[in-house]
Design a protein around this motif. Structure first.
Motif, PDB file in Angstrom:
ATOM      1  N   MET A  47       0.966  -1.119  -0.040  1.00 14.99           N
ATOM      2  CA  MET A  47       0.129   0.072   0.031  1.00 14.99           C
ATOM      3  C   MET A  47       0.796   1.229  -0.026  1.00 14.99           C
ATOM      4  O   MET A  47       1.356   1.807   1.121  1.00 14.99           O
ATOM      5  CB  MET A  47      -0.730   0.145   1.323  1.00 14.99           C
ATOM      6  CG  MET A  47      -1.582  -1.347   1.440  1.00 14.99           C
ATOM      7  SD  MET A  47      -3.033  -1.236   3.077  1.00 14.99           S
ATOM      8  CE  MET A  47      -1.492  -1.192   4.365  1.00 14.99           C
ATOM      9  N   ASP A  48       1.273   1.858  -1.200  1.00 16.44           N
ATOM     10  CA  ASP A  48       2.234   2.819  -1.190  1.00 16.44           C
ATOM     11  C   ASP A  48       1.497   4.037  -1.933  1.00 16.44           C
ATOM     12  O   ASP A  48       0.626   4.292  -2.687  1.00 16.44           O
ATOM     13  CB  ASP A  48       3.400   2.418  -2.443  1.00 16.44           C
ATOM     14  CG  ASP A  48       4.640   3.201  -1.665  1.00 16.44           C
ATOM     15  OD1 ASP A  48       4.671   4.103  -0.930  1.00 16.44           O
ATOM     16  OD2 ASP A  48       5.733   2.997  -2.612  1.00 16.44           O
ATOM     17  N   GLY A  49       1.963   5.147  -1.390  1.00 22.62           N
ATOM     18  CA  GLY A  49       1.564   6.662  -2.212  1.00 22.62           C
ATOM     19  C   GLY A  49       0.914   7.362  -1.111  1.00 22.62           C
ATOM     20  O   GLY A  49       0.374   8.378  -1.798  1.00 22.62           O
ATOM     21  N   ASN A  50       0.543   7.056  -0.022  1.00 23.73           N
ATOM     22  CA  ASN A  50       0.136   8.084   1.037  1.00 23.73           C
ATOM     23  C   ASN A  50       0.634   9.330   1.008  1.00 23.73           C
ATOM     24  O   ASN A  50      -0.165  10.232   0.988  1.00 23.73           O
ATOM     25  CB  ASN A  50      -0.041   7.377   2.446  1.00 23.73           C
ATOM     26  CG  ASN A  50      -0.852   5.959   2.470  1.00 23.73           C
ATOM     27  OD1 ASN A  50      -1.723   5.772   1.589  1.00 23.73           O
ATOM     28  ND2 ASN A  50      -0.736   5.418   3.803  1.00 23.73           N
ATOM     29  N   GLY A  51       1.698   9.509   1.209  1.00 28.54           N
ATOM     30  CA  GLY A  51       2.376  10.649   1.364  1.00 28.54           C
ATOM     31  C   GLY A  51       2.327  11.656   0.123  1.00 28.54           C
ATOM     32  O   GLY A  51       1.902  12.724  -0.030  1.00 28.54           O
ATOM     33  N   ARG A  52       2.514  10.905  -1.051  1.00 27.37           N
ATOM     34  CA  ARG A  52       2.232  11.585  -2.443  1.00 27.37           C
ATOM     35  C   ARG A  52       0.885  12.123  -2.654  1.00 27.37           C
ATOM     36  O   ARG A  52       0.349  13.152  -3.249  1.00 27.37           O
ATOM     37  CB  ARG A  52       2.726  10.925  -3.565  1.00 27.37           C
ATOM     38  CG  ARG A  52       4.392  11.026  -3.604  1.00 27.37           C
ATOM     39  CD  ARG A  52       4.971   9.886  -4.391  1.00 27.37           C
ATOM     40  NE  ARG A  52       4.898   8.617  -3.887  1.00 27.37           N
ATOM     41  CZ  ARG A  52       5.172   7.381  -4.568  1.00 27.37           C
ATOM     42  NH1 ARG A  52       5.224   7.101  -5.834  1.00 27.37           N
ATOM     43  NH2 ARG A  52       5.232   6.239  -3.612  1.00 27.37           N
ATOM     44  N   ARG A  61       1.675  14.720   5.382  1.00 31.10           N
ATOM     45  CA  ARG A  61       1.582  13.229   4.930  1.00 31.10           C
ATOM     46  C   ARG A  61       0.882  12.440   5.811  1.00 31.10           C
ATOM     47  O   ARG A  61       0.152  11.141   5.459  1.00 31.10           O
ATOM     48  CB  ARG A  61       2.976  12.866   5.176  1.00 31.10           C
ATOM     49  CG  ARG A  61       3.922  13.234   4.028  1.00 31.10           C
ATOM     50  CD  ARG A  61       5.349  12.829   4.402  1.00 31.10           C
ATOM     51  NE  ARG A  61       5.387  11.355   4.292  1.00 31.10           N
ATOM     52  CZ  ARG A  61       5.594  10.574   3.260  1.00 31.10           C
ATOM     53  NH1 ARG A  61       5.759  11.388   2.113  1.00 31.10           N
ATOM     54  NH2 ARG A  61       5.792   9.452   3.276  1.00 31.10           N
ATOM     55  N   HIS A  65      -1.969   9.096   5.350  1.00 34.11           N
ATOM     56  CA  HIS A  65      -2.091   7.789   6.163  1.00 34.11           C
ATOM     57  C   HIS A  65      -3.631   7.679   6.532  1.00 34.11           C
ATOM     58  O   HIS A  65      -3.999   6.446   6.390  1.00 34.11           O
ATOM     59  CB  HIS A  65      -0.845   7.816   7.200  1.00 34.11           C
ATOM     60  CG  HIS A  65       0.250   7.714   6.599  1.00 34.11           C
ATOM     61  ND1 HIS A  65       0.783   6.922   5.554  1.00 34.11           N
ATOM     62  CD2 HIS A  65       1.698   8.538   7.156  1.00 34.11           C
ATOM     63  CE1 HIS A  65       2.125   7.417   5.549  1.00 34.11           C
ATOM     64  NE2 HIS A  65       2.359   8.492   6.251  1.00 34.11           N
ATOM     65  N   ALA A  91       1.858  -2.985   5.921  1.00 36.78           N
ATOM     66  CA  ALA A  91       1.462  -1.766   6.750  1.00 36.78           C
ATOM     67  C   ALA A  91       2.538  -0.816   7.181  1.00 36.78           C
ATOM     68  O   ALA A  91       2.669   0.387   7.494  1.00 36.78           O
ATOM     69  CB  ALA A  91       0.775  -2.125   7.866  1.00 36.78           C
ATOM     70  N   ASN A  96      10.660   1.488   7.766  1.00 38.32           N
ATOM     71  CA  ASN A  96       9.811   2.658   8.132  1.00 38.32           C
ATOM     72  C   ASN A  96      10.240   3.449   9.271  1.00 38.32           C
ATOM     73  O   ASN A  96       9.883   4.525   9.440  1.00 38.32           O
ATOM     74  CB  ASN A  96       8.369   2.481   8.016  1.00 38.32           C
ATOM     75  CG  ASN A  96       8.025   2.264   6.382  1.00 38.32           C
ATOM     76  OD1 ASN A  96       7.065   1.375   6.331  1.00 38.32           O
ATOM     77  ND2 ASN A  96       8.736   2.800   5.656  1.00 38.32           N
ATOM     78  N   ARG A  99      11.753   6.872   9.171  1.00 39.62           N
ATOM     79  CA  ARG A  99      11.133   8.330   9.017  1.00 39.62           C
ATOM     80  C   ARG A  99      11.200   8.910  10.293  1.00 39.62           C
ATOM     81  O   ARG A  99      11.557   8.785  11.508  1.00 39.62           O
ATOM     82  CB  ARG A  99       9.649   8.106   8.574  1.00 39.62           C
ATOM     83  CG  ARG A  99       9.761   6.959   7.455  1.00 39.62           C
ATOM     84  CD  ARG A  99       8.272   6.729   6.784  1.00 39.62           C
ATOM     85  NE  ARG A  99       8.041   6.288   5.582  1.00 39.62           N
ATOM     86  CZ  ARG A  99       7.324   5.974   4.596  1.00 39.62           C
ATOM     87  NH1 ARG A  99       6.340   6.766   4.957  1.00 39.62           N
ATOM     88  NH2 ARG A  99       7.394   5.360   3.747  1.00 39.62           N
ATOM     89  N   GLU A 103       6.080  11.185  11.935  1.00 38.46           N
ATOM     90  CA  GLU A 103       5.463  10.404  11.141  1.00 38.46           C
ATOM     91  C   GLU A 103       5.406   9.058  11.366  1.00 38.46           C
ATOM     92  O   GLU A 103       4.064   8.352  11.532  1.00 38.46           O
ATOM     93  CB  GLU A 103       6.308  10.415   9.640  1.00 38.46           C
ATOM     94  CG  GLU A 103       5.291   9.615   8.525  1.00 38.46           C
ATOM     95  CD  GLU A 103       5.735   9.503   7.192  1.00 38.46           C
ATOM     96  OE1 GLU A 103       6.356  10.738   6.763  1.00 38.46           O
ATOM     97  OE2 GLU A 103       5.159   8.691   6.333  1.00 38.46           O
ATOM     98  N   LEU A 107       1.875   7.160  12.474  1.00 37.30           N
ATOM     99  CA  LEU A 107       1.330   6.164  11.883  1.00 37.30           C
ATOM    100  C   LEU A 107       1.054   4.857  13.008  1.00 37.30           C
ATOM    101  O   LEU A 107       0.034   3.977  13.142  1.00 37.30           O
ATOM    102  CB  LEU A 107       2.507   5.265  10.985  1.00 37.30           C
ATOM    103  CG  LEU A 107       2.819   5.829   9.605  1.00 37.30           C
ATOM    104  CD1 LEU A 107       3.961   5.635   9.148  1.00 37.30           C
ATOM    105  CD2 LEU A 107       1.569   5.408   8.789  1.00 37.30           C
TER     106      LEU A 107
HETATM  107  C1  IPE Z   1       2.835   4.205   2.270  1.00 42.75           C
HETATM  108  O1  IPE Z   1       2.687   5.369   1.723  1.00 42.75           O
HETATM  109  C2  IPE Z   1       2.442   3.852   3.663  1.00 42.75           C
HETATM  110  C3  IPE Z   1       3.702   3.466   4.473  1.00 42.75           C
HETATM  111  C4  IPE Z   1       4.921   3.185   4.136  1.00 42.75           C
HETATM  112  C5  IPE Z   1       3.579   3.227   5.853  1.00 42.75           C
HETATM  113  P1  IPE Z   1       4.083   6.185   1.876  1.00 42.75           P
HETATM  114  O2  IPE Z   1       4.186   6.983   3.212  1.00 42.75           O
HETATM  115  O3  IPE Z   1       5.223   5.321   1.603  1.00 42.75           O
HETATM  116  O4  IPE Z   1       3.842   7.237   0.676  1.00 42.75           O
HETATM  117  P2  IPE Z   1       4.889   7.944  -0.390  1.00 42.75           P
HETATM  118  O5  IPE Z   1       5.744   6.614  -0.931  1.00 42.75           O
HETATM  119  O6  IPE Z   1       5.743   8.540   0.415  1.00 42.75           O
HETATM  120  O7  IPE Z   1       4.028   8.634  -1.353  1.00 42.75           O
END
Ligand code: IPE
Ligand code: IPE
Ligand code: MG
Length: 275
Positions: A47-52, A61, A65, A91, A96, A99, A103, A107
């Motif tokens: 599940m990627d791309g929440n931040g973007r 960000r 999430h 998850a 991670n 980070r 963040e 999470l």
């Molecule tokens: C996925 O989204 C969630 C986790 C890794 C917990 P990201 O937080 O990696 O979102 P991007 O990749 O920076 O957009």
């Protein structure tokens, strides 16, 4: 037609409209249109791309999430509705923790909130929850929440929901190797008794089928230390949608894409389903 193409081109250029990478198919058809013998038994999702997603909306960000947990809720329900046997979601990786403190903290709080709000319904739906990863390395409240969720749903016989949390694929392999080494040292197992089945039995996913379909959202095309053993023969679908926008229609596209793949497992042609 021209307008549609132009819209698509603009979407591609400005990244406004997430686009599926491989086969564009109608998303309107119901899941029943998928032949049951071509449904994956085990789906794994990065599940990627929440931040973007959040960035594109000028949101923090953490808002991404939070939105991601909404998407997750629906994808779990869809997996249950469509008769998927195992769903494994990534998850939080061991990497991670690197980070920012804010963040990671956000999470972790989200995780607590998620378990508190979802556990009743998941249990009611007969979902069995298993955490893949180093549970002991989680902060106490999170550890307690996941241990309780696992204990509460242990006897459930529906969807097997595996949540990879504080998970690292290499760490999982090292852990299995250590357990096997201890068993050899204790005289319970001969070195030659270590075969693929014995190794697989020491992984978090012991007793489950290998991953059939791996989906990663957000356009990244890498595994990021996710299930290196279990995905050895997985079909991979990379979708550009950011995770919070990944919905049933996108999921269905991935399942259709999978259903159309020819899985040969090294042979000259496929046998049976997915042939
Ligand atoms: C996925 O989204 C969630 C986790 C890794 C917990 P990201 O937080 O990696 O979102 P991007 O990749 O920076 O957009
Ligand atoms: C993988 O995503 C981990 C999860 C989705 C939980 P990352 O965003 O952490 O992966 P990289 O850093 O882009 O490889
Ligand atoms: Mg990411």
């Amino acid at each position: 037609m021209f307008a549609e193409r132009l819209g698509k081109l603009l979407g591609d250029l400005f990244g406004a409209k997430p686009k599926y990478i491989t086969v564009p198919v109608s998303t309107a058809a119901p899941a029943q249109a998928l032949p049951p013998d071509r449904l994956p038994r085990h789906v794994a999702i990065i599940m990627d791309g929440n931040g973007r997603w959040a960035n594109a909306r000028n949101l923090p960000r953490t808002a991404g999430h939070a939105a991601g947990t909404e998407a997750l809720r629906d994808i779990i329900r869809a997996s249950d509705d469509w008769g998927i046997e195992c769903l494994t979601i990534y998850a939080f990786s061991t990497e991670n923790w690197a980070r920012s403190k804010d963040e990671v903290g956000a999470l972790m709080s989200l995780l607590l909130r998620y378990f508190a709000s979802e556990i009743d319904e998941l249990d009611e739906k007969n979902v069995r929850i298993l955490i893949l990863g180093d549970v002991d390395g989680l902060p106490a409240p999170q550890r307690e929440a996941v241990v309780n969720a696992m204990a509460r749903t242990r006897g459930n016989t529906g969807l097997k929901l595996n949540i990879a949390l504080n998970y690292g694929g290499r760490a999982e392999l090292v852990r299995a190797a250590r357990t096997l080494a201890r068993r050899v040292q204790a005289g319970e197992l001969a070195p030659d008794g270590i075969d693929e089945a014995a190794f697989a039995a020491e992984l978090y996913t012991a007793g489950m089928p290998d991953v059939d379909l791996l989906i990663r959202t957000s356009g990244e095309m890498r595994l990021s230390n996710f299930l290196p053993w279990q995905t050895a023969y997985a079909e991979m679908v990379f979708d550009r949608t950011y995770w919070p926008d990944f919905d049933r229609a996108a999921y269905l596209r991935a399942l259709r894409e999978y259903a159309g793949r020819s899985r040969r497992f090294g042979k000259e042609k496929a046998e049976g389903s997915n042939g």
